[in-house]
Enzyme design. Structure first.
Site, mmCIF file in Angstrom:
data_model
loop_
_atom_site.group_PDB
_atom_site.id
_atom_site.type_symbol
_atom_site.label_atom_id
_atom_site.label_comp_id
_atom_site.label_asym_id
_atom_site.label_seq_id
_atom_site.Cartn_x
_atom_site.Cartn_y
_atom_site.Cartn_z
ATOM 1 C CG HIS A 93 -2.140 -0.864 1.036
ATOM 2 N ND1 HIS A 93 -2.084 -2.234 1.100
ATOM 3 C CD2 HIS A 93 -3.438 -0.556 0.784
ATOM 4 C CE1 HIS A 93 -3.296 -2.730 0.899
ATOM 5 N NE2 HIS A 93 -4.136 -1.733 0.703
ATOM 6 C CG HIS A 96 2.801 -3.063 6.640
ATOM 7 N ND1 HIS A 96 3.582 -3.927 5.919
ATOM 8 C CD2 HIS A 96 1.638 -2.920 5.944
ATOM 9 C CE1 HIS A 96 2.927 -4.299 4.831
ATOM 10 N NE2 HIS A 96 1.745 -3.709 4.823
HETATM 11 C C1 LIG Z 1 -3.118 -8.649 -11.811
HETATM 12 C C2 LIG Z 1 -2.948 -9.039 -10.388
HETATM 13 C C3 LIG Z 1 -2.004 -10.121 -10.056
HETATM 14 C C4 LIG Z 1 -3.628 -8.392 -9.438
HETATM 15 C C5 LIG Z 1 -3.517 -8.671 -8.000
HETATM 16 C C6 LIG Z 1 -3.908 -7.474 -7.214
HETATM 17 C C7 LIG Z 1 -3.763 -7.725 -5.749
HETATM 18 C C8 LIG Z 1 -4.515 -8.827 -5.146
HETATM 19 C C9 LIG Z 1 -2.955 -6.991 -5.047
HETATM 20 C C10 LIG Z 1 -2.696 -7.213 -3.616
HETATM 21 C C11 LIG Z 1 -2.811 -5.937 -2.902
HETATM 22 C C12 LIG Z 1 -2.454 -6.119 -1.472
HETATM 23 C C13 LIG Z 1 -3.428 -6.719 -0.572
HETATM 24 C C14 LIG Z 1 -1.229 -5.765 -1.054
HETATM 25 C C15 LIG Z 1 -0.756 -5.894 0.331
HETATM 26 O O1 LIG Z 1 -0.477 -4.622 0.786
HETATM 27 P P1 LIG Z 1 0.360 -4.418 2.098
HETATM 28 O O2 LIG Z 1 0.414 -2.939 2.290
HETATM 29 O O3 LIG Z 1 -0.355 -5.097 3.191
HETATM 30 O O4 LIG Z 1 1.713 -4.998 1.812
#
Ligand SMILES: CC(C)=CCC/C(C)=C/CC/C(C)=C/COP(=O)(O)O
Length: 291
Positions: free
Chosen positions: A210, A252
């Site tokens: 994020h 985090h």
């Molecule tokens: C095209 C594709 C593989 C889309 C996936 C999008 C997706 C599920 C992204 C994950 C986003 C997410 C939950 C990230 C984690 O964020 P942190 O800030 O917790 O590291």
């Protein structure tokens, strides 16, 4: 005979090192985790040079007259030299101490700031708002929103900017997944894993996806959208509060977010350097125009 306890690097721990494995203070444990455990083992009295000197002076082999004698009437024999790896432990480098101190401050501060980590936390009532903020920085809405705008855009310049935003978002997902998979730092122990739509690497916390997205997207918007000053301030505020909310939600540690901001900022520089245009990537634009 029981084998001696060893630290994270496999080096033997001194007998006066406190037992630390499995404690909740270490974030729930996990293979190869570099958290308080390594901090304690390196600061344990057995690894501390001062303590080592004290222990050495108390040791029977160091006491005057209690050495095993090399021979009758000869001078006392010197104690055998320490193995190389023990000497390294007794002389931690400045960088090692600095990193371990930073890690300790990071864990302590992150725990203190994790005030929305659960419904019963001190700021538990703000948690729904923080989770809304979480969705505003999630990869899925950004990807879908960009694809939707691309499909609706009727100007060449607009399509070029959106195509590059899409490329940025995909590059970000790839880099974050790569680093998370390599570093494998577990999320803080006080985190509740109730995030919307995650990938398998999202069980790891370094860096914050994020935070990278917030820094990347806000730098992208500030450079490619003509916005009034109050809106520009709002974009920066959004990125900052989104990063802070990751720590407040307990998702985090502070260093995950700080590195995430740095990485996102640098990612924009990569995107800017490799800027896709109808001149250097004509196939992409022709293909999209045929849709
Ligand atoms: C095209 C594709 C593989 C889309 C996936 C999008 C997706 C599920 C992204 C994950 C986003 C997410 C939950 C990230 C984690 O964020 P942190 O800030 O917790 O590291």
């Amino acid at each position: 005979m029981p084998s001696p306890r060893r630290n994270a690097e496999g080096r033997p721990l001194a007998a006066c090192a406190p037992s630390s494995s499995g404690s909740p203070a270490h974030g729930g444990g996990g293979g190869g985790r570099f958290e308080f455990q390594s901090l304690l083992s390196s600061r344990a009295p057995g690894a501390d040079p001062t303590c080592a000197r004290l222990r050495a002076s108390e040791s029977p082999v160091h006491r005057r007259g209690s050495f095993p004698l090399a021979g009758a009437g000869s001078s006392p024999a010197l104690p055998p030299p320490l193995p190389e790896e023990d000497r390294m432990d007794l002389n931690p480098s400045f960088l090692g101490i600095a990193l371990r101190s930073l890690l300790a401050i990071d864990l302590w501060l992150s725990k203190k700031l994790g005030v929305c980590a659960g419904e019963s936390s001190s700021w538990g009532s703000v948690r729904p708002l923080m989770k809304l903020l979480e969705i505003s920085g999630h990869g899925i809405p950004w990807l879908l929103g960009t694809l939707y705008c691309l499909s609706r855009s009727d100007s060449c310049a607009g399509r070029e900017v959106l195509m590059n935003l899409l490329f940025s978002l995909l590059l970000d997902l790839l880099l974050v997944a790569l680093i998370k998979g390599l570093v494998r730092r577990r999320r803080p122990a006080h985190n509740q894993m109730d995030m919307f739509f995650t990938l398998s690497v999202d069980k790891y916390s370094f860096p914050s996806g994020h935070a990278t997205r917030a820094a990347l997207v806000s730098r992208f918007i500030l450079n490619h959208l003509v916005l009034a000053i109050p809106l520009r301030v709002l974009v920066v505020l959004w990125a900052f509060i989104l990063g802070l909310s990751r720590v407040m939600l307990g998702r985090h540690n502070v260093t995950d977010v700080a590195f995430g901001f740095f990485l996102g900022y640098m990612q924009y520089s990569i995107v800017d350097y490799c800027w896709l245009s109808p001149h250097n990537a004509p196939v992409l634009f022709v293909l999209w125009n045929q849709q």
